[in-house]
Design an enzyme around this catalytic site. Structure first.
Site, mmCIF file in Angstrom:
data_model
loop_
_atom_site.group_PDB
_atom_site.id
_atom_site.type_symbol
_atom_site.label_atom_id
_atom_site.label_comp_id
_atom_site.label_asym_id
_atom_site.label_seq_id
_atom_site.Cartn_x
_atom_site.Cartn_y
_atom_site.Cartn_z
ATOM 1 N N CYS A 39 58.157 -4.804 -28.284
ATOM 2 C CA CYS A 39 58.414 -5.995 -27.471
ATOM 3 C C CYS A 39 57.234 -6.370 -26.593
ATOM 4 O O CYS A 39 57.056 -7.550 -26.257
ATOM 5 C CB CYS A 39 59.684 -5.833 -26.639
ATOM 6 S SG CYS A 39 59.569 -4.684 -25.233
ATOM 7 N N ASP A 40 56.376 -5.422 -26.216
ATOM 8 C CA ASP A 40 55.196 -5.733 -25.403
ATOM 9 C C ASP A 40 54.330 -6.801 -26.066
ATOM 10 O O ASP A 40 53.648 -7.586 -25.383
ATOM 11 C CB ASP A 40 54.320 -4.492 -25.197
ATOM 12 C CG ASP A 40 55.069 -3.215 -24.914
ATOM 13 O OD1 ASP A 40 56.232 -3.093 -25.342
ATOM 14 O OD2 ASP A 40 54.484 -2.319 -24.289
ATOM 15 N N ALA A 41 54.343 -6.807 -27.399
ATOM 16 C CA ALA A 41 53.506 -7.746 -28.145
ATOM 17 C C ALA A 41 53.805 -9.191 -27.789
ATOM 18 O O ALA A 41 52.939 -10.067 -27.941
ATOM 19 C CB ALA A 41 53.703 -7.534 -29.649
ATOM 20 N N LEU A 42 55.014 -9.462 -27.297
ATOM 21 C CA LEU A 42 55.396 -10.840 -26.984
ATOM 22 C C LEU A 42 54.711 -11.359 -25.722
ATOM 23 O O LEU A 42 54.744 -12.564 -25.455
ATOM 24 C CB LEU A 42 56.914 -10.950 -26.852
ATOM 25 C CG LEU A 42 57.698 -10.545 -28.109
ATOM 26 C CD1 LEU A 42 59.189 -10.787 -27.905
ATOM 27 C CD2 LEU A 42 57.192 -11.288 -29.347
ATOM 28 N N PHE A 43 54.096 -10.470 -24.968
ATOM 29 C CA PHE A 43 53.216 -10.882 -23.867
ATOM 30 C C PHE A 43 51.772 -10.978 -24.347
ATOM 31 O O PHE A 43 51.023 -11.863 -23.914
ATOM 32 C CB PHE A 43 53.302 -9.872 -22.720
ATOM 33 C CG PHE A 43 52.440 -10.203 -21.524
ATOM 34 C CD1 PHE A 43 52.972 -10.879 -20.434
ATOM 35 C CD2 PHE A 43 51.102 -9.831 -21.475
ATOM 36 C CE1 PHE A 43 52.185 -11.187 -19.330
ATOM 37 C CE2 PHE A 43 50.303 -10.128 -20.382
ATOM 38 C CZ PHE A 43 50.853 -10.811 -19.301
#
Length: 377
Positions: free
Chosen positions: A162-166
């Site tokens: 989910c970090d990738a969405l930042f």
């Protein structure tokens, strides 16, 4: 993201920011414009004097930090922020990090794009490396896209954590805007939906960090000691903070904009519901007692996103007390020399922090929050 050297955390350090040895801020107006601006500049100065990163100056940690620096400049117009942005861009030769398949490694390009947008000198900025990265990242095959990289994290989609969405979507969106090439935005949406469909828990209105934390209804499901699902504060901070950055530059008439607005509102309502009384979210959102002290990086991303939504009119004023409570608590986590403490170290799930633990991305999150708190006064 592999862990860097772990900071020593002792039982004596596990208490809330509001209980640190630092002089309490009750007598100070932490919402005074000068106080906020001074706190932000002190954070910048301290971080610039104490550089830290995970693997390289162009990695995701500096990407998140300099995104905060960019937003601080956007709000304050203080040239100290722009000087820091330009210095690192030139030192990095305008390069993202090297793994063209990895969303983390283009996060630094948000700062390059911001400099390019605000620099009057022709040919000062070089966005060709960013374009090369995005073209490869979005349009060329790799093992993650092909679904052949089987692992415990199930790296079978491009943005499997989910970090990738930042890290990537705000960069892609801003590049699409500046280059007037909306097709990049459509590619971004395609990969965003893969992550959403895999990791978003529609019941809890929160994101699992990766597939290891998605519940399948069997005995192998990861649980907190209280039986709740594992939802990481900073992981969800990455997502909702990224949504604020994404919506900031997304065209109002973009065909999928409503999806992002609705997702932002859903997450904002849940983040508000689970805010602890002292203002700072715990590293484990549904099991605050696991590490019962505030953590600043996740809290700052949440605060930034909520304050941004209030300022844009996307959420109503009922969120204002929560944002103010969080900012006051975060202000008490900043050391007198400017260092932002109580930041969980690099990781992928809830872990403790301490009053002396810091990371550059924690400073970036603090600057993001301050940049929107300034507009709320």
């Amino acid at each position: 993201m592999n862990k860097s050297i772990l900071l020593l955390v002792t039982l004596l350090s596990l208490y809330s920011c509001t209980d640190t040895e630092k002089t309490p801020l009750e007598e100070k107006d932490v919402f005074n414009e000068d106080y906020i601006k001074t706190s932000m500049i002190k954070a910048l100065e301290w971080q610039e004097a104490h550089p830290i990163f995970a693997i390289h100056p162009t990695d995701w940690t500096n990407g998140a930090y300099y995104t905060g620096v960019a937003r601080a400049h956007h709000t304050t117009k203080n040239m100290m922020y722009m000087a820091a942005l330009k210095n690192q861009a030139v030192a990095n030769n305008w390069q993202p990090y090297t793994r063209l398949y990895h969303a983390d490694d283009v996060a630094i390009s948000y700062s390059y794009l911001y400099v390019a947008e605000n620099e009057k000198r022709r040919n000062f900025s070089d966005l060709e490396p960013t374009k090369k990265f995005l073209d490869t990242h979005l349009y060329e095959d790799n093992a993650w896209k092909a679904g052949t990289n089987r692992s415990k994290e199930d790296k079978t989609i491009l943005w499997w954590w989910c970090d990738a969405l930042f890290m990537a979507p705000p960069v892609i969106n801003l590049y699409a805007k500046q280059s007037e090439q909306p097709e990049y935005l459509d590619e971004m949406h395609k990969y965003y939906m893969e992550t959403y469909n895999r990791l978003y828990d529609k019941e809890e209105k929160l994101f699992a960090r990766d597939s290891r934390f998605v519940w399948d209804g069997d005995d192998e499901d990861k649980k907190e000691p209280n039986g709740e699902k594992v939802f990481w504060s900073r992981g969800n901070g990455w997502v909702i903070g990224g949504l604020a950055l994404l919506l900031e530059d997304m065209p109002e008439d973009y065909k999928h904009r409503d999806f992002y607005v609705n997702l932002y509102k859903e997450m904002a309502s849940r983040i508000l519901e689970i805010q602890p009384e002292d203002g700072l979210w715990r590293t484990s959102l549904l099991s605050p007692e696991s590490y019962d002290h505030g953590e600043v990086s996740g809290s700052a991303f949440h605060t930034f996103a909520l304050a941004w939504g209030i300022n844009k009119g996307l959420i109503d004023k009922k969120y204002t007390p929560a944002v103010k409570k969080a900012w006051k608590a975060m202000a008490n986590c900043q050391h007198d020399d400017g260092r932002v403490g109580w930041v969980q170290n690099i990781g992928a799930f809830p872990e403790p922090a301490s009053k002396d633990s810091y990371q550059n991305f924690g400073t970036g999150a603090f600057l993001l929050a301050g940049s929107e708190i300034l507009k709320m006064r």
